[in-house]
Design a protein around this motif. Sequence first.
Motif, mmCIF file in Angstrom:
data_model
loop_
_atom_site.group_PDB
_atom_site.id
_atom_site.type_symbol
_atom_site.label_atom_id
_atom_site.label_comp_id
_atom_site.label_asym_id
_atom_site.label_seq_id
_atom_site.Cartn_x
_atom_site.Cartn_y
_atom_site.Cartn_z
ATOM 1 N N UNK A 138 -23.791 19.702 19.466
ATOM 2 C CA UNK A 138 -23.386 19.016 18.252
ATOM 3 C C UNK A 138 -22.189 19.760 17.691
ATOM 4 N N UNK A 139 -21.229 19.041 17.143
ATOM 5 C CA UNK A 139 -20.053 19.722 16.631
ATOM 6 C C UNK A 139 -19.380 18.987 15.503
ATOM 7 N N UNK A 140 -18.542 19.733 14.796
ATOM 8 C CA UNK A 140 -17.740 19.160 13.729
ATOM 9 C C UNK A 140 -16.493 20.014 13.560
ATOM 10 N N UNK A 141 -15.427 19.384 13.092
ATOM 11 C CA UNK A 141 -14.182 20.104 12.874
ATOM 12 C C UNK A 141 -13.128 19.164 12.338
ATOM 13 N N UNK A 142 -11.897 19.453 12.673
ATOM 14 C CA UNK A 142 -10.790 18.640 12.208
ATOM 15 C C UNK A 142 -9.680 18.589 13.231
ATOM 16 N N UNK A 143 -8.751 17.683 13.026
ATOM 17 C CA UNK A 143 -7.648 17.535 13.962
ATOM 18 C C UNK A 143 -6.405 16.968 13.312
ATOM 19 N N UNK A 144 -5.306 17.127 14.025
ATOM 20 C CA UNK A 144 -4.018 16.560 13.651
ATOM 21 C C UNK A 144 -3.479 15.789 14.844
ATOM 22 N N UNK A 145 -2.904 14.626 14.591
ATOM 23 C CA UNK A 145 -2.317 13.822 15.645
ATOM 24 C C UNK A 145 -0.884 13.456 15.317
ATOM 25 N N UNK A 146 -0.105 13.277 16.359
ATOM 26 C CA UNK A 146 1.286 12.857 16.215
ATOM 27 C C UNK A 146 1.543 11.733 17.189
ATOM 28 N N UNK A 147 1.859 10.553 16.656
ATOM 29 C CA UNK A 147 2.213 9.415 17.487
ATOM 30 C C UNK A 147 3.664 9.601 17.900
ATOM 31 N N UNK A 148 3.866 10.110 19.087
ATOM 32 C CA UNK A 148 5.207 10.426 19.576
ATOM 33 C C UNK A 148 5.904 9.127 20.003
#
Length: 178
Positions: free
Chosen positions: A86-96
């Motif tokens: 089980x996990x949790x966190x965060x992320x950043x995305x870039x639509x190149x």
Amino acid sequence: MKILSSKSTFLGIIALLLFSHASANAASNIRCLYSTPTTKQNIDIEIAECSYLHKFSFGESVPSLSWYPVFNLGTQITDNDNGLMLGAGGGFGWQAIFDIEIFIEGGMYWLEEYEYGIQGLAYKDYGGPWQYFGKLGAGYHFTDHWSMGYAYLHVSNGGEYDINPSFDGHSVYLQYQF
């Protein structure tokens, strides 16, 4: 004693997909990922997981950048045993460019099983149930809703326990946006 079997892990992943679809809007994503180790080990452990991502844009000034929480449900797979993750966190995305998205994610996993095999023979001990994870990946959106890609996955306890082996994996994924 195992908390859940691999069957119930699979059913949990299906429930996560159905719940997410019922409560999500156009910025929601489900990403299913399969990772194999980058190097040969005495016990090969593979990871299969599905993640729920709810993406938020940084606004009209930079619409190609997004941030999002990550919720993971998965399993570690060996020849003889499986363990819930089980996990949790965060992320950043870039639509190149050309429908290519690049992302980076991080957070924590809780592992139901963190020792595999038999000491002295083939054995892998991650040190304890709490592990950090990091992912770096890129994918191609081949329709408005579907994308697929590659991610590098690193899992370790960051020195929190007496031993700190890691899992480094090559991952392929399929992602659905709704």
